[in-house]
Design an enzyme around this catalytic site. Structure first.
Site, mmCIF file in Angstrom:
data_model
loop_
_atom_site.group_PDB
_atom_site.id
_atom_site.type_symbol
_atom_site.label_atom_id
_atom_site.label_comp_id
_atom_site.label_asym_id
_atom_site.label_seq_id
_atom_site.Cartn_x
_atom_site.Cartn_y
_atom_site.Cartn_z
ATOM 1 N N CYS A 1 18.261 4.405 -2.636
ATOM 2 C CA CYS A 1 17.830 4.933 -3.942
ATOM 3 C C CYS A 1 18.780 5.982 -4.535
ATOM 4 C CB CYS A 1 16.425 5.504 -3.837
ATOM 5 S SG CYS A 1 16.178 6.552 -2.402
ATOM 6 N N HIS B 1 15.987 11.565 -8.218
ATOM 7 C CA HIS B 1 17.118 12.019 -7.400
ATOM 8 C C HIS B 1 18.255 12.467 -8.324
ATOM 9 C CE1 HIS B 1 15.064 10.621 -3.963
ATOM 10 N NE2 HIS B 1 15.791 9.579 -3.624
ATOM 11 N N VAL C 1 6.488 2.725 -2.476
ATOM 12 C CA VAL C 1 7.233 1.753 -3.280
ATOM 13 C C VAL C 1 6.322 0.591 -3.668
ATOM 14 C CG1 VAL C 1 9.214 0.187 -3.311
ATOM 15 C CG2 VAL C 1 9.424 2.424 -2.208
ATOM 16 N N THR D 1 0.813 -1.222 0.000
ATOM 17 C CA THR D 1 0.000 0.000 0.000
ATOM 18 C C THR D 1 0.846 1.271 0.000
ATOM 19 O OG1 THR D 1 -0.060 -0.246 2.386
ATOM 20 C CG2 THR D 1 -1.985 -1.043 1.172
ATOM 21 N N ARG E 1 17.136 17.199 0.719
ATOM 22 C CA ARG E 1 15.762 16.967 0.244
ATOM 23 C C ARG E 1 15.309 18.231 -0.473
ATOM 24 N NH1 ARG E 1 13.966 12.133 -0.068
ATOM 25 N NH2 ARG E 1 14.011 11.628 2.136
ATOM 26 N N ASN F 1 13.844 7.747 -8.503
ATOM 27 C CA ASN F 1 14.056 7.073 -7.212
ATOM 28 C C ASN F 1 13.047 5.984 -6.892
ATOM 29 O OD1 ASN F 1 12.527 9.659 -6.939
ATOM 30 N ND2 ASN F 1 12.107 8.838 -4.909
HETATM 31 P P1 NAP Z 1 5.671 4.094 2.803
HETATM 32 O O1 NAP Z 1 5.073 4.813 1.661
HETATM 33 O O2 NAP Z 1 5.652 4.721 4.138
HETATM 34 O O3 NAP Z 1 4.982 2.624 2.889
HETATM 35 C C1 NAP Z 1 5.256 1.760 3.956
HETATM 36 C C2 NAP Z 1 4.561 0.412 3.789
HETATM 37 O O4 NAP Z 1 4.899 -0.392 4.942
HETATM 38 C C3 NAP Z 1 3.041 0.503 3.754
HETATM 39 O O5 NAP Z 1 2.521 -0.485 2.898
HETATM 40 C C4 NAP Z 1 2.655 0.207 5.199
HETATM 41 O O6 NAP Z 1 1.340 -0.366 5.335
HETATM 42 C C5 NAP Z 1 3.679 -0.853 5.546
HETATM 43 N N1 NAP Z 1 3.835 -0.985 7.003
HETATM 44 C C6 NAP Z 1 4.064 -0.013 7.898
HETATM 45 N N2 NAP Z 1 4.094 -0.526 9.161
HETATM 46 C C7 NAP Z 1 3.875 -1.850 9.029
HETATM 47 C C8 NAP Z 1 3.748 -2.928 9.955
HETATM 48 N N3 NAP Z 1 3.874 -2.748 11.265
HETATM 49 N N4 NAP Z 1 3.508 -4.166 9.480
HETATM 50 C C9 NAP Z 1 3.392 -4.387 8.134
HETATM 51 N N5 NAP Z 1 3.472 -3.397 7.203
HETATM 52 C C10 NAP Z 1 3.714 -2.150 7.656
HETATM 53 O O7 NAP Z 1 7.213 3.769 2.526
HETATM 54 P P2 NAP Z 1 7.971 3.600 1.105
HETATM 55 O O8 NAP Z 1 8.547 4.881 0.644
HETATM 56 O O9 NAP Z 1 7.099 2.833 0.196
HETATM 57 O O10 NAP Z 1 9.244 2.720 1.521
HETATM 58 C C11 NAP Z 1 9.139 1.318 1.744
HETATM 59 C C12 NAP Z 1 10.537 0.752 1.957
HETATM 60 O O11 NAP Z 1 11.327 0.961 0.781
HETATM 61 C C13 NAP Z 1 11.291 1.432 3.105
HETATM 62 O O12 NAP Z 1 12.074 0.460 3.764
HETATM 63 C C14 NAP Z 1 12.185 2.438 2.377
HETATM 64 O O13 NAP Z 1 13.346 2.755 3.106
HETATM 65 C C15 NAP Z 1 12.520 1.679 1.103
HETATM 66 N N6 NAP Z 1 12.855 2.520 -0.047
HETATM 67 C C16 NAP Z 1 12.090 3.581 -0.430
HETATM 68 C C17 NAP Z 1 12.441 4.312 -1.569
HETATM 69 C C18 NAP Z 1 11.624 5.486 -2.064
HETATM 70 O O14 NAP Z 1 12.069 6.152 -3.026
HETATM 71 N N7 NAP Z 1 10.460 5.793 -1.494
HETATM 72 C C19 NAP Z 1 13.553 3.963 -2.303
HETATM 73 C C20 NAP Z 1 14.325 2.855 -1.905
HETATM 74 C C21 NAP Z 1 13.962 2.153 -0.782
HETATM 75 P P3 NAP Z 1 0.029 0.549 5.671
HETATM 76 O O15 NAP Z 1 -0.279 1.286 4.420
HETATM 77 O O16 NAP Z 1 -0.986 -0.453 6.025
HETATM 78 O O17 NAP Z 1 0.438 1.456 6.802
#
Ligand code: NAP
Length: 361
Positions: A157, A252, A15, A12, A245, A338
């Protein structure tokens, strides 16, 4: 050929949504399992992302009706998918434990999270640079008694904007000794809702927690080698990173100055290396591999995130402004998408490499 069933943990999130959209119509993989936090669990995927779906296409029909599971209930994934993409945003130890639990249940994990990047037997992959590090998978399975499961991770990223061009020069025989880089990182890198608009609009924030350490250290593992079953970091390169940022949605950018060893390439030699560079994903014709991993633009005012982040399926690194550096030797500007190349697209390319090399059979 029937498609391999895959799950998305954190489906959800920012990413996770990119995984769901990029996997629609993928020739090898189909999403059959989605999981997130307990607050999304039990809802249909379309309901769970209602009001926060940020992709430029509608929620794919094949995923809309899937019921979101609680990612911590690993048994729910068994029999539903052969491997999972992990895009969880949770406490590091919790992610480490959960990813190990999936692997122990014979479900391979291709992770975006940073939790296992420094785990001794886990490869951190950029398929154009270190596909040979997949040799660690067999060691990992042996160490942990896993049969089919394993974990591979992708790096932070920001690295994608500069590391492949630097690696291309190293591979062409130029020693790179020192680099100073300043990144300008998009808000989507902080997930959703991420940085508050009141903080980022009309502003630049000169700090992203943990990002400079990742930018300085992760390249050393990726450029390193495996010796006696262990990763040995590249010890020849020193990196100094400033991570900022900026009010850009996706993409990026990195401004990079490089010092070479005694053999210093001219600008023309660098351009020739970049234009010619192809690697294993291109040789294997992996579905999401960019045809040309490094694209050089001659215009003095490029690359720019809005104009260049989507180059070659948003999987290419776009470079510009190669010029002499009065302190080091040369400098350039690099850009990559990114949440695609730096996150979900990079994860899918890792999985395609794994599939092509028989790790997902
Ligand atoms: P995000 O938008 O905050 O999404 C986080 C996801 O984790 C959501 O699906 C959330 O579910 C789930 N989650 C949170 N708490 C949880 C729990 N206790 N149990 C199970 N699921 C849980 O974060 P994001 O940007 O997509 O990043 C996700 C990962 O990818 C992170 O580790 C980040 O460091 C890494 N990453 C991100 C990027 C980027 O450009 N954004 C790039 C490289 C790596 P709900 O919706 O139900 O809360």
């Amino acid at each position: 050929m029937s498609k391999i069933k895959v799950g998305v943990l954190g489906a959800t999130g920012m990413v996770g949504q990119n995984y769901v959209r990029l996997l629609e119509n993928h020739p090898w993989f189909e999403v059959s399992f989605v999981a997130a936090s307990p607050s999304s669990a039990g809802k249909k995927y379309s309901e769970a992302v209602s009001g926060r779906w940020h992709m430029p296409v509608p929620v794919p029909d094949a995923v809309k009706g899937l019921v979101v599971e609680d990612a911590s209930q690993v048994a729910k994934a068994v029999g539903k998918c052969a491997f999972v993409f992990s895009a969880l945003e949770m406490d590091k130890q919790a992610v480490q434990n959960l990813e190990c639990e999936y692997a122990a249940h014979d479900i391979a994990v291709v992770s975006n999270a940073s939790a296992h990047r420094w785990t001794e037997d886990v490869p951190m992959l950029i398929p154009e640079i270190n596909p040979d590090h997949l040799a660690a998978v067999e060691t990992q399975r042996r160490n942990r008694g896993w049969q089919k499961g394993f974990i591979v991770v992708k790096p932070n990223c920001s690295l994608q904007s500069y590391l492949t061009p630097v690696y291309a020069l190293m591979q062409a025989g130029y020693e790179v000794r020192r680099m100073i880089l300043a990144t300008m990182q998009a808000v989507s890198g902080a997930g959703y809702p991420g940085v508050a608009s009141m903080d980022i609009v009309d502003n630049v924030i000169p700090f992203i927690g943990g990002e400079e350490e990742k930018s300085e250290k992760e390249p050393l593992k990726i450029l390193g080698r495996i010796e006696g079953g262990k990763f040995v970091n590249d010890a020849s390169l020193v990196i100094s990173a400033h991570c900022n940022r900026v009010p850009v949605v996706d993409g990026h950018t990195a401004c990079v100055s490089i010092e070479f060893g005694p053999k210093k390439p001219s600008k023309d030699e660098v351009l020739a290396v970049w234009r010619k560079f192809r690697a294993v994903p291109q040789e294997l014709k992996l579905p999401l591999a960019p045809l040309q991993p490094i694209i050089y633009l001659d215009a003095a005012n490029r690359p720019q995130p809005r104009k260049d982040r989507d180059n070659d399926k948003a999987m290419a690194v776009t470079i510009g402004r190669l010029r002499e550096c009065p302190v080091f030797d040369l400098r350039f500007v690099g850009l990559s998408h990114n949440t695609v190349r730096g996150a979900a697209g990079g994860g899918i390319l890792n999985a395609e490499l794994l599939k092509a090399q028989g790790f997902l059979d």
